[in-house]
Design a protein around this motif. Structure first.
Motif, PDB file in Angstrom:
ATOM      1  N   HIS A  54      -4.834   0.444  -6.279  1.00 24.04           N
ATOM      2  CA  HIS A  54      -3.941   0.412  -7.437  1.00 24.04           C
ATOM      3  C   HIS A  54      -4.651  -0.185  -8.657  1.00 24.04           C
ATOM      4  O   HIS A  54      -4.445   0.273  -9.779  1.00 24.04           O
ATOM      5  N   HIS A  81       1.107  -4.746   0.155  1.00 24.58           N
ATOM      6  CA  HIS A  81       0.060  -5.227  -0.760  1.00 24.58           C
ATOM      7  C   HIS A  81      -0.131  -6.719  -0.635  1.00 24.58           C
ATOM      8  O   HIS A  81       0.780  -7.433  -0.188  1.00 24.58           O
ATOM      9  N   GLN A  91       3.559   1.407 -10.157  1.00 25.09           N
ATOM     10  CA  GLN A  91       3.796   2.648  -9.410  1.00 25.09           C
ATOM     11  C   GLN A  91       5.001   2.506  -8.497  1.00 25.09           C
ATOM     12  O   GLN A  91       5.292   1.412  -8.023  1.00 25.09           O
ATOM     13  N   ASP A  95       6.080   2.798  -4.925  1.00 25.00           N
ATOM     14  CA  ASP A  95       5.198   2.665  -3.770  1.00 25.00           C
ATOM     15  C   ASP A  95       5.945   2.048  -2.593  1.00 25.00           C
ATOM     16  O   ASP A  95       6.719   1.116  -2.761  1.00 25.00           O
ATOM     17  N   HIS A 127      -5.375  -1.403  -0.228  1.00 29.17           N
ATOM     18  CA  HIS A 127      -4.298  -0.729  -0.953  1.00 29.17           C
ATOM     19  C   HIS A 127      -4.175  -1.293  -2.376  1.00 29.17           C
ATOM     20  O   HIS A 127      -4.105  -0.548  -3.354  1.00 29.17           O
TER      21      HIS A 127
HETATM   22 ZN   LIG Z   1      -0.012   2.782  -3.167  1.00 25.31          ZN
END
Ligand SMILES: [Zn+2]
Length: 240
Positions: free
Chosen positions: A106, A210, A204, A206, A102
């Protein structure tokens, strides 16, 4: 409502929770570390149990628009309705792989915007691979794809921190990076928007999980690329 522990701490692997609703193979808990899927990231797998009772979590989903919204854990076999508390444990190998892919997506998104002014149109991650689609106006040659791979690996090696925080909706709507990545698609009722920022590269709205630093991602290797029409281009990659 289920308290979504993964939003605060994506590294949480085990947790204790109370049963809110239990019906057959479906359990709603008051809190969970299981990600219910969304934004291209698959739902988590793992186990729920207490004492000698144990079941595998085979699917997780967010239930919306019901009297009692929450996160439903789907089990491989039913557990007794008398159970009031459960301990959850994620399949961490799988989830941590999703987190690495992920964050890599990004980074890739930031790299192609900064260098080629190309916007992301879609993406999906698995535990062993990921893919991303772009609206890329130029020629989609092996050289361009090689350059994207080089720049992405350079950005990953720069050990950039990945920061997660919330912004008031009005403030988020003023941020050019968030406008570009379509923060306007976040439903109106959401007043505080969760932001994932890879320092100096990509910001972003989101809801996913992460890694904390790009150095945890490793190296990316592009395994395939195709042109799906004049604008729409796709990259497939694995992590090493
Ligand atoms: Zn994402």
């Amino acid at each position: 409502m289920t308290d979504e522990l993964f939003l605060e701490d994506s590294y949480l692997k085990e947790f204790d929770a109370r049963v809110v609703k239990l019906g057959g193979r479906e359990v709603v808990l008051d809190r969970t570390a299981f990600y219910p899927g969304g934004g291209g990231q698959p739902p988590d797998k793992g186990a729920l149990g207490i004492g000698s009772i144990s079941a595998s979590v085979v699917d997780v989903r967010r239930v919306k628009g019901e009297a009692e919204p929450g996160i439903v854990h789907v089990l491989d076999n039913p557990i007794p309705d008398s159970v009031r508390e459960l301990r959850g444990a994620l399949d961490w190998e799988r989830r941590s792989a999703h987190m690495r892919h992920h964050t890599a997506l990004h980074v890739l998104s930031g790299v192609i915007w900064k260098n080629f002014r190309a916007k992301v149109t879609g993406g999906q991650m698995r535990a062993d691979r990921a893919r991303m689609d772009f609206s890329f106006p130029g020629e989609w040659t092996t050289e361009v794809v090689g350059e994207i791979e080089r720049l992405t690996n350079q950005a990953l090696a720069e050990e950039r921190p990945v920061k997660v925080y919330e912004l008031p909706r009005e403030e988020a709507m003023q941020n050019p990076d968030l406008i570009r990545t379509q923060v306007n698609l976040v439903p109106e009722r959401v007043k505080m928007i969760r932001i994932v920022e890879i320092e100096g590269l990509d910001t972003q709205a989101d809801g996913g999980t992460h890694v904390a630093n790009t150095s945890e991602v490793g190296r990316m290797e592009i395994t395939g690329h195709k042109s799906k029409g004049r604008q729409n281009k796709r990259i497939e990659f694995v992590l090493r």
